[in-house]
Scaffold this motif. Structure first.
Motif, mmCIF file in Angstrom:
data_model
loop_
_atom_site.group_PDB
_atom_site.id
_atom_site.type_symbol
_atom_site.label_atom_id
_atom_site.label_comp_id
_atom_site.label_asym_id
_atom_site.label_seq_id
_atom_site.Cartn_x
_atom_site.Cartn_y
_atom_site.Cartn_z
ATOM 1 N N ALA A 31 -6.578 9.513 32.524
ATOM 2 C CA ALA A 31 -5.443 9.198 32.141
ATOM 3 C C ALA A 31 -4.194 9.457 33.778
ATOM 4 C CB ALA A 31 -4.685 8.899 31.388
ATOM 5 N N GLY A 34 -5.338 9.063 37.166
ATOM 6 C CA GLY A 34 -5.626 7.463 37.385
ATOM 7 C C GLY A 34 -7.194 7.819 37.894
ATOM 8 N N GLU A 35 -7.968 8.528 37.194
ATOM 9 C CA GLU A 35 -8.890 8.395 37.558
ATOM 10 C C GLU A 35 -9.701 7.515 36.174
ATOM 11 O OE1 GLU A 35 -10.424 11.997 36.638
ATOM 12 O OE2 GLU A 35 -9.455 13.356 38.332
ATOM 13 N N THR A 36 -9.882 6.161 37.135
ATOM 14 C CA THR A 36 -9.799 4.969 36.536
ATOM 15 C C THR A 36 -11.393 4.955 35.993
ATOM 16 O OG1 THR A 36 -8.154 3.582 36.980
ATOM 17 C CG2 THR A 36 -9.618 2.415 35.999
ATOM 18 N N ASP A 37 -12.313 5.328 36.788
ATOM 19 C CA ASP A 37 -13.868 5.123 36.248
ATOM 20 C C ASP A 37 -14.907 5.988 35.348
ATOM 21 O OD1 ASP A 37 -13.791 2.806 38.392
ATOM 22 O OD2 ASP A 37 -14.583 4.134 40.516
ATOM 23 N N SER A 40 -13.008 4.699 31.957
ATOM 24 C CA SER A 40 -13.749 4.076 31.230
ATOM 25 C C SER A 40 -15.354 3.753 31.683
ATOM 26 C CB SER A 40 -14.142 2.864 31.982
ATOM 27 O OG SER A 40 -14.490 1.687 32.382
ATOM 28 N N ALA A 63 -0.766 7.226 31.457
ATOM 29 C CA ALA A 63 -1.478 6.378 32.795
ATOM 30 C C ALA A 63 -0.127 5.303 33.801
ATOM 31 C CB ALA A 63 -2.736 5.070 32.458
ATOM 32 N N HIS A 68 -0.349 4.292 37.522
ATOM 33 C CA HIS A 68 -1.777 4.222 37.906
ATOM 34 C C HIS A 68 -2.099 2.291 36.723
ATOM 35 C CE1 HIS A 68 -2.436 8.056 39.591
ATOM 36 N NE2 HIS A 68 -2.372 8.323 38.479
ATOM 37 N N ALA A 70 -4.500 0.143 37.775
ATOM 38 C CA ALA A 70 -5.788 0.105 37.534
ATOM 39 C C ALA A 70 -6.412 0.569 36.174
ATOM 40 C CB ALA A 70 -6.101 0.348 38.513
ATOM 41 N N THR A 71 -6.009 2.052 35.714
ATOM 42 C CA THR A 71 -6.241 2.975 34.504
ATOM 43 C C THR A 71 -5.129 2.130 33.655
ATOM 44 O OG1 THR A 71 -6.350 4.753 35.712
ATOM 45 C CG2 THR A 71 -6.143 4.976 34.174
ATOM 46 N N GLU A 74 -7.933 -0.945 32.781
ATOM 47 C CA GLU A 74 -9.033 -0.724 32.208
ATOM 48 C C GLU A 74 -8.919 -0.183 31.085
ATOM 49 O OE1 GLU A 74 -13.199 -0.540 32.139
ATOM 50 O OE2 GLU A 74 -11.751 -1.596 33.471
ATOM 51 N N LEU A 75 -7.550 0.121 29.997
ATOM 52 C CA LEU A 75 -7.523 0.670 28.829
ATOM 53 C C LEU A 75 -6.844 -0.199 28.160
ATOM 54 C CD1 LEU A 75 -5.563 4.290 29.684
ATOM 55 C CD2 LEU A 75 -7.255 4.293 28.139
#
Length: 141
Positions: A31, A34-37, A40, A63, A68, A70-71, A74-75
């Motif tokens: 988080a 920013g390691e979104t993938d 996820s 995040a 971040h 995008a993160t 996604e959350l």
């Protein structure tokens, strides 16, 4: 033999606790970075979207504070609550105001973040730092 299958049942909670703590650490690090993938994948596998650390910071808080968007998105897509305050009463939205993360602000607001939640709230934080454009934006909601 010392493999997991041969351990005494009394050892299982300590091993499990260490593994859970290590996994939680990975989630918090993801988080922050920013390691979104990666995040996820863990969320899809059942990791709690509202996981909190020892200070009450959620994955969304970390995040958001680190910018971040995008993160954060996604959350929120996985059901994270954008209004959960940490142990100091701070919300992700107030953290984003403090850091000046405009893209994160947009994601949080679109995801249902309340500018009046927390202590200090995002509105109060914007006032403290003279961000009058944000105060007006929040008050118009």
């Amino acid at each position: 033999m010392t493999d997991a299958a041969s351990r005494q049942p009394a050892d299982a909670p300590a091993v499990l606790d260490a593994e859970v703590i290590a996994l939680a650490g990975k989630l918090f690090d993801a988080a922050r970075a920013g390691e979104t993938d990666a995040l996820s994948g863990y969320l899809a596998a059942g990791a709690p979207a509202d996981l909190t650390n020892d200070r009450g910071d959620t994955l969304v808080m970390l995040a958001a504070y680190h910018g971040h968007a995008a993160t954060v998105a996604e959350l929120l897509r996985h059901g994270a609550d954008p209004n959960l305050a940490n142990d100091r009463g701070q919300t992700p939205l107030a953290g984003a105001v403090f850091k000046g993360a405009e893209d994160v602000l947009g994601v949080l607001l679109a995801g249902g973040a309340d500018p009046r939640a927390g202590t200090p709230s995002a509105v109060d934080t914007a006032r403290m730092f003279g961000k009058n454009d944000l105060v007006a934006r929040f008050e118009a909601r």
